[in-house]
Design a protein around this motif. Structure first.
Motif, mmCIF file in Angstrom:
data_model
loop_
_atom_site.group_PDB
_atom_site.id
_atom_site.type_symbol
_atom_site.label_atom_id
_atom_site.label_comp_id
_atom_site.label_asym_id
_atom_site.label_seq_id
_atom_site.Cartn_x
_atom_site.Cartn_y
_atom_site.Cartn_z
ATOM 1 N N ARG A 88 0.827 -1.214 0.000
ATOM 2 C CA ARG A 88 0.000 0.000 0.000
ATOM 3 C C ARG A 88 0.854 1.254 0.000
ATOM 4 N NH1 ARG A 88 -5.024 -2.103 3.792
ATOM 5 N NH2 ARG A 88 -6.020 -3.267 2.108
ATOM 6 N N VAL A 89 2.000 1.215 0.684
ATOM 7 C CA VAL A 89 2.922 2.358 0.647
ATOM 8 C C VAL A 89 3.466 2.534 -0.766
ATOM 9 C CG1 VAL A 89 5.184 3.175 1.440
ATOM 10 C CG2 VAL A 89 3.520 2.291 3.087
ATOM 11 N N ALA A 90 3.834 1.434 -1.410
ATOM 12 C CA ALA A 90 4.340 1.503 -2.783
ATOM 13 C C ALA A 90 3.267 2.046 -3.723
ATOM 14 C CB ALA A 90 4.809 0.126 -3.235
ATOM 15 N N LEU A 91 2.040 1.613 -3.523
ATOM 16 C CA LEU A 91 0.932 2.093 -4.353
ATOM 17 C C LEU A 91 0.777 3.601 -4.217
ATOM 18 C CD1 LEU A 91 -1.457 1.292 -6.189
ATOM 19 C CD2 LEU A 91 -2.812 0.981 -4.117
ATOM 20 N N ALA B 150 -7.245 8.761 -7.277
ATOM 21 C CA ALA B 150 -8.180 8.699 -6.149
ATOM 22 C C ALA B 150 -8.357 7.262 -5.655
ATOM 23 C CB ALA B 150 -9.523 9.299 -6.546
ATOM 24 N N SER B 151 -8.474 6.304 -6.574
ATOM 25 C CA SER B 151 -8.627 4.903 -6.172
ATOM 26 C C SER B 151 -7.374 4.390 -5.481
ATOM 27 C CB SER B 151 -8.918 4.025 -7.390
ATOM 28 O OG SER B 151 -10.109 4.412 -8.007
ATOM 29 N N ALA B 152 -6.221 4.766 -6.007
ATOM 30 C CA ALA B 152 -4.957 4.345 -5.399
ATOM 31 C C ALA B 152 -4.813 4.937 -4.004
ATOM 32 C CB ALA B 152 -3.789 4.769 -6.280
ATOM 33 N N ALA C 8 -7.253 5.868 -2.000
ATOM 34 C CA ALA C 8 -8.230 5.227 -1.120
ATOM 35 C C ALA C 8 -7.725 3.850 -0.659
ATOM 36 C CB ALA C 8 -9.573 5.088 -1.825
ATOM 37 N N GLU C 9 -7.139 3.085 -1.572
ATOM 38 C CA GLU C 9 -6.598 1.768 -1.207
ATOM 39 C C GLU C 9 -5.403 1.917 -0.274
ATOM 40 O OE1 GLU C 9 -6.116 -2.257 -0.846
ATOM 41 O OE2 GLU C 9 -7.793 -1.207 -1.772
ATOM 42 N N ALA C 10 -4.536 2.862 -0.551
ATOM 43 C CA ALA C 10 -3.327 3.056 0.259
ATOM 44 C C ALA C 10 -3.660 3.503 1.681
ATOM 45 C CB ALA C 10 -2.410 4.075 -0.408
ATOM 46 N N GLU C 11 -4.784 4.171 1.863
ATOM 47 C CA GLU C 11 -5.139 4.685 3.178
ATOM 48 C C GLU C 11 -5.913 3.681 4.037
ATOM 49 O OE1 GLU C 11 -7.104 8.366 2.347
ATOM 50 O OE2 GLU C 11 -5.224 9.387 1.845
ATOM 51 N N ARG C 12 -6.264 2.541 3.458
ATOM 52 C CA ARG C 12 -6.983 1.536 4.247
ATOM 53 C C ARG C 12 -6.070 0.999 5.354
ATOM 54 N NH1 ARG C 12 -9.312 -2.716 0.035
ATOM 55 N NH2 ARG C 12 -9.807 -3.777 1.975
#
Length: 77
Positions: free
Chosen positions: A40-43, A59-61, A63-67
């Motif tokens: 997620r950090v890499a994303l 925005a999608s990246a 949102a995924e990275a902040e999960r």
């Protein structure tokens, strides 16, 4: 070895996989969490060109990275 010995099979319990228990899922989550956090950090750090290559927008990246790490993929459940 006799003909009977060569036809022996493993017990059925070795061929079936037990349904994951809650403890098993928890252990897998704890074991896999560091890799998920790294991914997620890499994303989060991918540029727009690389995000397009994998079919995501910024925005999608984000949102995924902040999960949180405990909010893992469906196969964890």
């Amino acid at each position: 070895m006799t003909c009977v010995d060569s036809q022996m099979q493993a017990p059925a319990s070795l061929h079936t996989q037990a349904a994951p228990t809650r403890l098993g899922r928890l252990v897998r989550m704890v074991k896999d969490a560091p890799a998920l956090v790294r991914q997620r950090v890499a994303l989060r750090h991918l540029d727009d060109r690389l995000l397009r290559d994998i079919g995501l927008d910024r925005a999608s990246a984000r949102a995924e990275a902040e999960r949180p790490f405990w909010d893992g993929p469906n196969w964890w459940r």
